[in-house]
Motif scaffolding. Sequence first.
Motif, PDB file in Angstrom:
ATOM      1  N   ARG A   1      47.090  45.862  39.797  1.00 61.55           N
ATOM      2  CA  ARG A   1      46.046  46.168  40.420  1.00 61.55           C
ATOM      3  C   ARG A   1      44.857  46.309  39.204  1.00 61.55           C
ATOM      4  N   ASP A   2      45.272  46.954  37.959  1.00 59.08           N
ATOM      5  CA  ASP A   2      44.330  47.200  37.004  1.00 59.08           C
ATOM      6  C   ASP A   2      43.668  45.758  36.370  1.00 59.08           C
ATOM      7  N   ARG A   3      44.568  44.960  36.137  1.00 60.17           N
ATOM      8  CA  ARG A   3      44.281  43.738  35.834  1.00 60.17           C
ATOM      9  C   ARG A   3      43.139  42.884  36.842  1.00 60.17           C
ATOM     10  N   SER A   4      43.533  43.088  38.126  1.00 59.34           N
ATOM     11  CA  SER A   4      42.638  42.494  38.990  1.00 59.34           C
ATOM     12  C   SER A   4      41.355  42.911  39.073  1.00 59.34           C
ATOM     13  N   LEU A   5      41.324  44.426  39.103  1.00 56.81           N
ATOM     14  CA  LEU A   5      39.886  45.069  38.971  1.00 56.81           C
ATOM     15  C   LEU A   5      39.138  44.402  37.820  1.00 56.81           C
ATOM     16  N   ALA A   6      39.652  44.252  36.724  1.00 54.02           N
ATOM     17  CA  ALA A   6      38.957  43.859  35.493  1.00 54.02           C
ATOM     18  C   ALA A   6      38.503  42.471  35.432  1.00 54.02           C
ATOM     19  N   TYR A   7      39.328  41.694  36.534  1.00 54.99           N
ATOM     20  CA  TYR A   7      38.907  40.049  36.583  1.00 54.99           C
ATOM     21  C   TYR A   7      38.094  40.120  37.737  1.00 54.99           C
ATOM     22  N   VAL A   8      37.758  41.069  38.540  1.00 56.51           N
ATOM     23  CA  VAL A   8      36.711  40.898  39.507  1.00 56.51           C
ATOM     24  C   VAL A   8      35.374  41.197  38.757  1.00 56.51           C
TER      25      VAL A   8
END
Length: 302
Positions: free
Chosen positions: A175-182
């Motif tokens: 989830r944390d990585r996904s937020l950074a990618y967004v």
Amino acid sequence: MAWIVDQPRTQKELAEEFASLVSADSILQIPGAHDPMAGLVAKEAGFLSLYLSGAAYTASRGLPDLGFITSNEVAERARDIIRATNLPLLVDIDTGFGGVLNVARTAAEMVEAKIAAVQIEDQQLPKKCGHLNGKRLVSTEEMVQKIRAIKKVAPTLYVVARTDARGVEGKQEARDRSLAYVEAGADAIFPEALEGADEFKWFSNQLSVPLLANMTEFGKTPYFTADEFSQWGFDMVIYPVTSMRVAAKAYEMVFTEIKEQGTQKESLERMQKRSELYSTISYNQFEELDQQIAKTILSKDQ
Ligand SMILES: C[C@](O)(C(=O)O)[C@H](CC(=O)O)C(=O)O
């Protein structure tokens, strides 16, 4: 029917169409098309967008999906599929085929080939299928740089950022990585190898961008339907290697029959007839371009 016979669409038009299909009310089902014929048959079946899988592409070349192919090779296959189908294509570019600079080159090549969307993952090279053990990830910072590079070099490309973190670091990290990618500019997120309904639901509650589910066979995700993924808040579902797997099994059966019985007669009913093949590839329309070619006439059992 496309390319020489039809009016081809531009990369920008195809990318815009892809984005609008993703944002439509119903979930976008995207079958894998490992070659143009698979793409044409999927189009005839009513699909509006196609996926070029790294696993299926490499397998079609007799290679494992370990990330040692190059961007120009993938772009060439993708170009053929788009020429044949004129449909928006989502292309699996693995890790982007190297570091940040390689990713920039890949993005430029994908735009030249009129690819609507790319999927880039956060694994280290050599990468592995997301449903296998032993995956290693690049840092969040490196992946963020890669996404930024794509958006800089190819702003019209729709970017699906895939995180493989669920099976390596856990779902919170995914989830944390996904937020950074967004934050870095990804248009959609692909959380790879989620294992159950609760995980899909949990993930969609954490993110507000479009989400992609991977309904690959013989992996970690149970066989959920497109409606189920949709109810859990997912906007796209891919069937990446299905075309390749059924084609290979079909070859196996008919080759065994020919070897053992000396004929393929028993398999004829399961084959694409000559008339069906010609209709799929717009044979007549190509023939009509040259008046010197005698018009092909088929009998009804051909
Ligand atoms: C989506 C995928 O990256 C692919 O190459 O199609 C693979 C599919 C598979 O190996 O079944 C994956 O890593 O999930």
